[in-house]
Design an enzyme around this catalytic site. Structure first.
Site, mmCIF file in Angstrom:
data_model
loop_
_atom_site.group_PDB
_atom_site.id
_atom_site.type_symbol
_atom_site.label_atom_id
_atom_site.label_comp_id
_atom_site.label_asym_id
_atom_site.label_seq_id
_atom_site.Cartn_x
_atom_site.Cartn_y
_atom_site.Cartn_z
ATOM 1 C CG ASP A 1 -1.791 -1.238 1.290
ATOM 2 O OD1 ASP A 1 -2.201 -1.749 0.237
ATOM 3 O OD2 ASP A 1 -2.015 -1.727 2.417
ATOM 4 N N GLY B 1 1.453 2.957 -2.553
ATOM 5 C CA GLY B 1 1.006 3.820 -3.644
ATOM 6 C C GLY B 1 1.584 3.366 -4.978
ATOM 7 C CB ALA C 1 -2.685 -6.666 -4.762
ATOM 8 N N GLY C 2 -4.651 -4.532 -3.494
ATOM 9 C CA GLY C 2 -5.623 -3.534 -3.909
ATOM 10 C C GLY C 2 -4.846 -2.301 -4.284
ATOM 11 C CG HIS C 3 -2.400 -2.135 -7.409
ATOM 12 N ND1 HIS C 3 -1.217 -2.031 -6.743
ATOM 13 C CD2 HIS C 3 -2.349 -3.305 -8.064
ATOM 14 C CE1 HIS C 3 -0.476 -3.092 -6.991
ATOM 15 N NE2 HIS C 3 -1.146 -3.891 -7.787
ATOM 16 C CD GLN D 1 0.644 -8.737 -2.497
ATOM 17 O OE1 GLN D 1 1.285 -9.130 -3.452
ATOM 18 N NE2 GLN D 1 -0.657 -8.560 -2.571
ATOM 19 C CG ASP E 1 -0.402 14.484 0.156
ATOM 20 O OD1 ASP E 1 0.426 13.648 -0.247
ATOM 21 O OD2 ASP E 1 -1.584 14.200 0.408
HETATM 22 P P1 GTP Z 1 -0.812 -2.943 -2.846
HETATM 23 O O1 GTP Z 1 -0.506 -3.548 -4.157
HETATM 24 O O2 GTP Z 1 -2.090 -3.477 -2.234
HETATM 25 O O3 GTP Z 1 0.312 -3.045 -1.892
HETATM 26 O O4 GTP Z 1 -1.226 -1.357 -2.990
HETATM 27 P P2 GTP Z 1 -0.612 -0.011 -3.624
HETATM 28 O O5 GTP Z 1 0.830 0.116 -3.339
HETATM 29 O O6 GTP Z 1 -1.032 0.151 -5.025
HETATM 30 O O7 GTP Z 1 -1.306 1.115 -2.726
HETATM 31 P P3 GTP Z 1 -2.847 1.377 -2.365
HETATM 32 O O8 GTP Z 1 -3.515 1.954 -3.542
HETATM 33 O O9 GTP Z 1 -3.480 0.209 -1.705
HETATM 34 O O10 GTP Z 1 -2.683 2.445 -1.178
HETATM 35 C C1 GTP Z 1 -2.090 3.665 -1.316
HETATM 36 C C2 GTP Z 1 -3.097 4.753 -0.909
HETATM 37 O O11 GTP Z 1 -2.439 5.989 -0.885
HETATM 38 C C3 GTP Z 1 -4.232 4.893 -1.920
HETATM 39 O O12 GTP Z 1 -5.386 5.296 -1.273
HETATM 40 C C4 GTP Z 1 -3.706 5.997 -2.851
HETATM 41 O O13 GTP Z 1 -4.739 6.683 -3.511
HETATM 42 C C5 GTP Z 1 -2.997 6.878 -1.848
HETATM 43 N N1 GTP Z 1 -1.855 7.651 -2.360
HETATM 44 C C6 GTP Z 1 -0.913 7.325 -3.288
HETATM 45 N N2 GTP Z 1 0.008 8.317 -3.393
HETATM 46 C C7 GTP Z 1 -0.376 9.275 -2.508
HETATM 47 C C8 GTP Z 1 0.158 10.554 -2.142
HETATM 48 O O14 GTP Z 1 1.184 10.997 -2.632
HETATM 49 N N3 GTP Z 1 -0.525 11.256 -1.193
HETATM 50 C C9 GTP Z 1 -1.672 10.799 -0.595
HETATM 51 N N4 GTP Z 1 -2.263 11.561 0.297
HETATM 52 N N5 GTP Z 1 -2.181 9.592 -0.906
HETATM 53 C C10 GTP Z 1 -1.547 8.848 -1.846
HETATM 54 P P1 IMP Z 2 -2.560 -12.735 2.638
HETATM 55 O O1 IMP Z 2 -1.631 -12.270 1.581
HETATM 56 O O2 IMP Z 2 -4.004 -12.453 2.335
HETATM 57 O O3 IMP Z 2 -2.307 -14.156 3.034
HETATM 58 O O4 IMP Z 2 -2.270 -11.886 3.967
HETATM 59 C C1 IMP Z 2 -1.065 -12.021 4.700
HETATM 60 C C2 IMP Z 2 -0.616 -10.672 5.255
HETATM 61 O O5 IMP Z 2 -0.234 -9.828 4.167
HETATM 62 C C3 IMP Z 2 -1.714 -9.904 6.008
HETATM 63 O O6 IMP Z 2 -1.080 -9.178 7.045
HETATM 64 C C4 IMP Z 2 -2.272 -8.949 4.973
HETATM 65 O O7 IMP Z 2 -2.832 -7.802 5.563
HETATM 66 C C5 IMP Z 2 -0.997 -8.617 4.181
HETATM 67 N N1 IMP Z 2 -1.259 -8.225 2.786
HETATM 68 C C6 IMP Z 2 -1.483 -9.054 1.731
HETATM 69 N N2 IMP Z 2 -1.634 -8.344 0.601
HETATM 70 C C7 IMP Z 2 -1.476 -7.054 0.932
HETATM 71 C C8 IMP Z 2 -1.483 -5.838 0.177
HETATM 72 O O8 IMP Z 2 -1.659 -5.811 -1.037
HETATM 73 N N3 IMP Z 2 -1.281 -4.688 0.884
HETATM 74 C C9 IMP Z 2 -1.069 -4.695 2.227
HETATM 75 N N4 IMP Z 2 -1.045 -5.799 2.967
HETATM 76 C C10 IMP Z 2 -1.251 -6.974 2.333
HETATM 77 MG MG MG Z 3 -3.092 -1.841 -1.579
#
Ligand code: GTP
Ligand code: IMP
Ligand code: MG
Length: 334
Positions: free
Chosen positions: A13, A15, A41-43, A176, A283
């Protein structure tokens, strides 16, 4: 340009979705390929007024001219994938490797119903761990056996390598983060696979000699979802006071929030073989920097933070993110 991998340097997470969106519009890749564990994952991707949370489709989908591929390493939940393909209208430009292992209902039931996974580790409940277990036991089904996926199956490794042979640009996105890597993270509070750049390359079938750049993404305030060690964690009240609370894209769970961890950042850059760094959430350090696109307009305190972070990591910071929207970015390589 050849292949660039984008991975997370803290606990996920960071970003990555936002950084992939920026890099894709900048580099105009022919292919955007996704590695990583699976639909855990949630992007989050924001472009103008559009906001999406994707779990299976590469976050680079937001760049409309690239072919989208999901590598053989990635677990596929057909329900999640097909729903996203339809919602995002990417049917004509997405492919998944015919070898992708499949998450079935029984995996989700096991993930949610096993105390060790659900309560002790705090997994996302998306079936990833149990499906990877079946893969290791060599009894998981593969995408080529699933009727509803037949229009999408392809040889991703071949497509990516042929594109590189032809001199095309390929962007490879991980998911991740380093701290939840099965190999290098805070075991046993980790996900079910390694998450480092070498793994992501293997996930899409690209050898290490073909990777030109590894961009590791860090956030100014690292976050963690689920249980496990988090040495710089602050109490929830402090996060609230600073106005920097966050909630998970997949589970909606509150994210634990911590202070910058220079030691962890340096170590994860090392194992990932980082050539560049992206730093998000500036920010959140200073609201006056929200949406700033010019380095000179950042406040002195944020400039100082960036200098210190670069020193900690020992790798050039090339992208700064000042908000979730794609254009809220300072690209120091431009
Ligand atoms: P995984 O693959 O699940 O690990 O996620 P990810 O790395 O793609 O990140 P994810 O979108 O889950 O979480 C990042 C959060 O921060 C989201 O809500 C984005 O919209 C937000 N985000 C990204 N860059 C910035 C930034 O520069 N400032 C702020 N305030 N939020 C940001
Ligand atoms: P699993 O991958 O669902 O087995 O979860 C194992 C651990 O990884 C837990 O602590 C989850 O919260 C974390 N995790 C898995 N995927 C993500 C991701 O995309 N972002 C943040 N944490 C994650
Ligand atoms: Mg995420």
């Amino acid at each position: 340009m050849g292949a660039t991998i984008i991975v997370g340097g803290f606990f996920g997470d960071e970003g990555k979705g936002k950084i992939v969106a920026h890099v894709a519009h900048r580099d105009k890749p022919y292919i955007i390929a996704r590695g990583g564990v699976g639909p855990n994952a949630g992007h989050t991707v924001e472009k103008g007024k559009e906001k999406h949370g994707v779990r299976m489709v590469p976050s680079g989908f937001i760049y409309k001219d690239a072919q989208l591929l999901i590598g053989a390493g990635v677990l596929v939940d057909p329900h999640v994938l097909l729903r996203e393909i339809s919602e995002l209208g990417v049917r004509d430009r997405i492919g998944i490797d015919f070898r992708c292992p499949i998450i079935e209902e029984k995996h989700i039931v096991e993930d949610k119903g096993t105390a060790r996974l659900a309560d002790v580790i705090g997994t996302t409940g998306t079936g990833c761990g149990p499906a990877n277990k079946d893969r290791v036991m060599r009894c998981a089904r593969q995408a080529k056996e699933i009727d509803t996926l037949k229009d999408y199956t392809t040889d991703v490794a071949l497509q990516v390598n042929e594109a590189l042979d032809a001199g095309q640009t390929v962007t490879i996105e991980g998911s991740q983060g380093f701290g939840i890597s099965l190999f290098y993270g805070t075991y046993p509070f980790v996900t079910s696979k390694d998450t480092s750049a070498s793994q992501i390359a293997a996930d899409v079938g690209v050898g290490p000699t073909r990777i030109d750049d590894v961009i590791v993404v860090y956030k100014a305030f690292p976050t963690r979802v689920g249980a496990g060690e988090f040495s710089t964690e602050m109490c929830p009240e402090e996060a609230k006071r600073l106005g920097i609370e966050e909630f998970g894209t997949v589970t909606g769970r509150p994210r634990r929030i911590g202070q910058w961890d220079g030691k962890m950042a340096r170590y994860s850059a090392m194992v990932n073989g980082a050539t560049q760094v992206a730093l998000t959430g500036l920010d959140k350090l200073d609201l006056s920097c929200k949406g700033v696109t010019d380095y000179d307009k950042l406040s002195d305190s944020v400039k100082e933070f960036v200098r210190k972070a670069e020193q900690d990591i020992g790798v050039p910071i090339t992208i700064l993110s000042t908000g979730p929207e794609m254009s809220e970015t300072i690209d120091l390589r431009r």
